[in-house]
Design a protein around this motif. Structure first.
Motif, PDB file in Angstrom:
ATOM      1  N   LEU A   1       5.328   2.894  14.548  1.00  0.00           N
ATOM      2  CA  LEU A   1       4.817   3.662  13.418  1.00  0.00           C
ATOM      3  C   LEU A   1       3.449   3.082  13.090  1.00  0.00           C
ATOM      4  N   PRO A   2       2.464   3.931  12.872  1.00  0.00           N
ATOM      5  CA  PRO A   2       1.133   3.400  12.561  1.00  0.00           C
ATOM      6  C   PRO A   2       1.145   2.654  11.229  1.00  0.00           C
ATOM      7  N   ALA A   3       0.235   1.686  11.117  1.00  0.00           N
ATOM      8  CA  ALA A   3       0.169   0.869   9.900  1.00  0.00           C
ATOM      9  C   ALA A   3       0.046   1.758   8.662  1.00  0.00           C
TER      10      ALA A   3
ATOM     11  N   THR B   1       1.376   4.648   8.090  1.00  0.00           N
ATOM     12  CA  THR B   1       2.697   5.155   7.688  1.00  0.00           C
ATOM     13  C   THR B   1       3.433   4.102   6.865  1.00  0.00           C
ATOM     14  N   TRP B   2       3.328   2.856   7.315  1.00  0.00           N
ATOM     15  CA  TRP B   2       3.989   1.769   6.581  1.00  0.00           C
ATOM     16  C   TRP B   2       3.403   1.641   5.188  1.00  0.00           C
ATOM     17  N   ARG B   3       2.067   1.715   5.109  1.00  0.00           N
ATOM     18  CA  ARG B   3       1.426   1.566   3.793  1.00  0.00           C
ATOM     19  C   ARG B   3       1.859   2.691   2.861  1.00  0.00           C
TER      20      ARG B   3
ATOM     21  N   PHE C   1       4.525   4.400   2.966  1.00  0.00           N
ATOM     22  CA  PHE C   1       5.916   4.169   2.584  1.00  0.00           C
ATOM     23  C   PHE C   1       5.988   3.152   1.442  1.00  0.00           C
ATOM     24  N   ALA C   2       5.243   2.041   1.602  1.00  0.00           N
ATOM     25  CA  ALA C   2       5.297   0.984   0.581  1.00  0.00           C
ATOM     26  C   ALA C   2       4.768   1.482  -0.761  1.00  0.00           C
ATOM     27  N   GLN C   3       3.781   2.379  -0.708  1.00  0.00           N
ATOM     28  CA  GLN C   3       3.145   2.794  -1.954  1.00  0.00           C
ATOM     29  C   GLN C   3       3.849   3.951  -2.637  1.00  0.00           C
TER      30      GLN C   3
END
Lengths: 420, 399
Positions: free
Chosen positions: B244-246, B248-250, B252-254
């Motif tokens: 998953l690209p970074a 997407t992670w960000r 998700f976290a936000q």
């Protein structure tokens, strides 16, 4: 099942058990009135102090000096009959313990007071003392919410863990108590308590019984080391980890407690056996929703993003890339008060490690030493859960879901001593 | 001058690969596609300048000015190519024409290229499918057009699937790197199936073409799943997080709610905090307690009443009387007496007498003086073993 009870005890710290039933094997039961808690027995009278002999770092204690001085102050006020065992002692107003702590450290300022209340709370949360109100021979626990601990009218008594000090160490404790100045007389008297300590059946005896004294000691040492060390234990230091036959027995000992050995290169540590969740009844000790949410955020920032950026080399859930508290505070949907409380709890459990940095803004949190204790299956599952949550529509998530539907989650315990 | 790093070079190479692939169908020979991503940037800058210029269009000088960040030869080269292909044309087709205009088609083409760059064509496929879906529902669309569209899509899906299958049997590293650009999300498959349903519902005669499309879609989602499955199986315990690209992670976290974040760790067992406080450690902590700073005791006070500081010094008469008595006893009525005669007893007595006489000597209000000479008598057997010569004298009050 006894191993389920052990898993539940480890997850919740102390296990609440009915006082009327038989003591579960491998446990010590401490009952006071109607309520009883159980703590796991340690084989052959060993305590986690054994780690010190092997120069292994034990479970980290937050603000260890303050916490232990506060425990000493509580002992001073609650252990009034020094000819008896410290537990159960008497319950006294919590203010007496605080004033005794003040006399011990000679500081009376507000900062010291809030530190000492913090120490009281940590001791209360970990079963070393118990804050509450005695009423008609019963005890109702003080249930601190997220806010400040309100000690007005609260009493303190020694917690069940104080019953775990071996009898031969009581002399040292008496000596400590005698050295502490007595609390200022307040006119209030303590409430005497009664308590019953019962040992359950020894669950490891049949495994240890076949060994001579030396091997038995080696097995016990390795057992205590893998169960209580903060970091994986090098096998070179423990015969019971090096020798495959002894290691097999060690694995069986752990298995009875719902645990399994986890190897990483030439180091070992114990973790929960796959497929044992500790039952749903013990949800009291489970991490709260806010705490789990914060832990997930740290995993995303500290592991997933550096991994996606190609920065992490090793295939582990530990990471050198801290997430700044500001990032969690500003760019998430979590309320700030809840965030701080969750960070504190997670830090105390060793689920997060605080990284301090020389700069004001640097530093933050990385996954803590507990992530050494995840089995390979658990680590793989954690990866899958994160992918399912962050990218539920990606082909990877589809592949994970379809694999789970055809092959349910692993419930078989992994082979003891299995390598990665 | 741009800083040349390995990363930058790799990124540039990836960009060029996409350009070459996209225009491979049109290129005359392999050299015809740009070999420097900056060339595309020049074209984009030019089009932006044209858009800003309005109806006046641009002169050659104005175009050069807009692209002043790029070297002159690169700019000229680019302009020549763009003119050759008709992307930039004279406003009026006649010799010595000074003003130029830009082609709308080329600008759209460039937008398309940029989008393709971003996600390897996935979102383009989304758009295409959405458009085709609209077309299929449009009453003006003929059966022949629908057949064309279905055939094209079937071909695209089949090629996509083939590429994925080749990757799936190749090295795991290559698969991990390439697969996320190629595999279809559930959304693409869903849209393709819905399009298939629309066409088949409207033109049952296209049954055969639709079967082909359906097969291609299934082959594609199957290949996606297999690629993902292979990665899922072989990815260790954290390596798949790279898939998953970074961003997407960000995101998700936000944006994830507390419940969604917490759900990730449902069913994981962690230890509760259970620190051990050893008696020795408690004793040590007590020993190391910050010692209370001891309260400094006040110096002892006399119990007698104190009148406070005096403004004038009055010598105590009793002391003076004693000194006078001592001196007079030593003089025994004489005006002066040698000390050798007086200091004869044991040392403590001598010491006491000497101290008193010295005190009398130092009192200006008393008339007694000690006069010392430089000679001395050595008495090796005596005690003291030597004696300075001196005289005690009484002076007259006027001296």
């Amino acid at each position: 099942m006894p191993e389920q009870a052990h898993v539940a005890a480890r997850r919740s710290g102390v296990l609440r058990v009915p006082a009327s039933e038989r003591v579960p094997p491998g446990f010590v039961r401490l009952s006071q009135g109607d309520s009883a808690v159980a703590l796991p027995q340690w084989p052959d009278g060993a305590t986690p102090s054994l780690l010190e002999e092997y120069q292994l770092a034990p479970f980290p204690v937050e603000r260890a000096g303050e916490t232990r001085r506060m425990l000493a102050a509580c002992l001073r006020v609650c252990w009034q009959d020094l000819s008896a065992d410290p537990w159960p002692g008497v319950a006294v107003p919590a203010e007496q313990a605080l004033s005794c702590y003040r006399a011990l450290t000679g500081r009376t300022d507000d900062t010291t007071r809030s530190w000492s209340i913090g120490a009281l709370r940590r001791l209360n949360e970990t079963g070393w003392i118990s804050l509450g109100v005695p009423a008609d021979g019963n005890w109702s626990d003080l249930r601190p919410g997220r806010g400040r601990l309100d000690l007005a009218g609260a009493f303190v008594r020694l917690g069940p863990r104080c019953a775990l000090w071996p009898a031969d160490s009581h002399a040292q404790l008496r000596d400590v108590v005698r050295r502490i100045p007595p609390p200022a007389p307040t006119g209030e008297t303590g409430v005497p308590l009664t308590g019953l300590r019962e040992e359950g059946a020894r669950d490891l005896e049949d495994l240890l019984g076949g060994y001579d004294e030396r091997r038995r000691a080696e097995l016990v040492a390795a057992f205590m080391a893998v169960e209580h060390a903060a970091e994986p234990v090098p096998e070179a230091r423990f015969t019971a980890l090096r020798d495959p036959a002894l290691r097999r027995t060690l694995a069986e000992m752990l298995e009875r407690r719902g645990r399994t050995l986890i190897q990483r290169r030439d180091t070992w540590i114990s973790g929960y056996r796959d497929g044992l969740s500790g039952g749903d009844a013990s949800d009291a000790g489970r991490l709260g929703e806010g705490e789990r949410a914060v832990l997930t955020l740290v995993l995303v920032h500290s592991v997933a993003i550096p991994r996606a950026d190609g920065l992490l080399g090793e295939d582990t859930w530990l990471s050198p890339y801290p997430v700044a508290v500001e990032e969690l505070r500003r760019r998430t949907l979590l309320p700030i008060g809840e965030l701080d409380a969750a960070l504190r709890t997670l830090r105390q459990c060793g689920l997060l490690t605080q990284v301090k940095s020389a700069e004001e803004t640097g530093g933050g949190y990385v996954p803590g030493p507990q992530f050494h204790r995840l089995t390979q299956a658990a680590r793989a599952r954690l990866q899958e859960e994160l992918i399912l949550a962050a990218g539920p529509h990606t082909p990877l998530a589809v592949a994970i879901r379809s694999r789970r539907s055809t092959r349910p989650l692993p419930t078989e315990p992994s082979a003891p001593g299995g390598t990665e | 001058m741009l800083e040349e790093t390995l990363d930058a070079a790799l990124t540039d190479e990836a960009v060029l690969v996409t350009y070459r692939r996209m225009f491979a169908a049109l290129a005359r020979d392999s050299g015809a596609v740009v070999d420097d991503p900056a060339l595309v940037d020049i074209a984009e800058t030019l089009f932006a300048a044209f858009a800003a210029a309005g109806e006046e269009w641009l002169t050659h000088e104005q175009m050069r000015h807009a692209c002043r960040a790029y070297p002159a030869d690169l700019f000229e080269n680019r302009l020549r190519v763009l003119r050759g292909l008709g992307a930039v044309r004279e406003v009026f087709p006649k010799p010595n024409q000074l003003r130029y205009r830009a082609s709308f088609t080329s600008v759209v083409g460039l937008m398309f290229i940029r989008r393709m760059m971003d996600d390897g064509g996935q979102s383009e496929m989304h758009r295409l499918l959405a458009l085709e879906d609209l077309n299929a529902a449009d009453p003006r669309t003929t059966m022949e057009q629908a057949r064309q569209s279905a055939q094209n899509l079937a071909r695209a899906f089949r090629l996509w699937a083939l590429e994925l299958i080749t990757l799936t049997t190749g090295t795991i590293e290559e698969l991990r790197e390439q697969a996320p650009k190629l595999w279809g999300t559930a959304e693409i498959t869903r849209r393709a199936q819905s399009l298939h349903g629309t066409i088949l519902g409207r033109w049952p005669a296209l049954d055969r073409t639709c079967t082909e499309l359906r097969t291609a879609i299934h082959a594609y989602s199957d290949a996606s799943r297999r690629a993902a499955g292979r990665l899922a199986d072989s990815a260790g315990t954290t390596r798949n997080l790279t898939l998953l690209p970074a961003e997407t992670w960000r995101t998700f976290a936000q944006t994830a709610t507390r419940e969604r974040l917490a759900a990730v760790l449902d069913g994981f067992a962690f230890d509760a905090a259970a620190p051990w406080h050893d008696p020795a450690a408690i004793a040590q902590a007590v020993d190391e307690a910050p010692r209370p700073t001891p309260v400094r005791p006040a110096p002892p006070r006399s119990p007698l009443p104190d009148a406070g500081p005096a403004s004038r010094y009055d010598p105590v008469q009793a002391d003076l009387d004693r000194l006078i008595a001592v001196a007079e006893r030593a003089l025994a009525g004489r005006a002066e007496a040698p000390l050798g005669e007086l200091l004869v007893n044991d040392w403590p007595a001598i010491r006491r007498l000497l101290a008193d006489l010295t005190s009398a000597d130092l009192r200006p209000e008393l008339p007694y003086r000690l006069r010392w000479s430089d000679t001395l008598t050595a008495r090796p057997q005596g005690h003291p073993s030597w004696l300075s010569h001196g005289t005690l004298e009484r002076r007259s009050p006027d001296a």
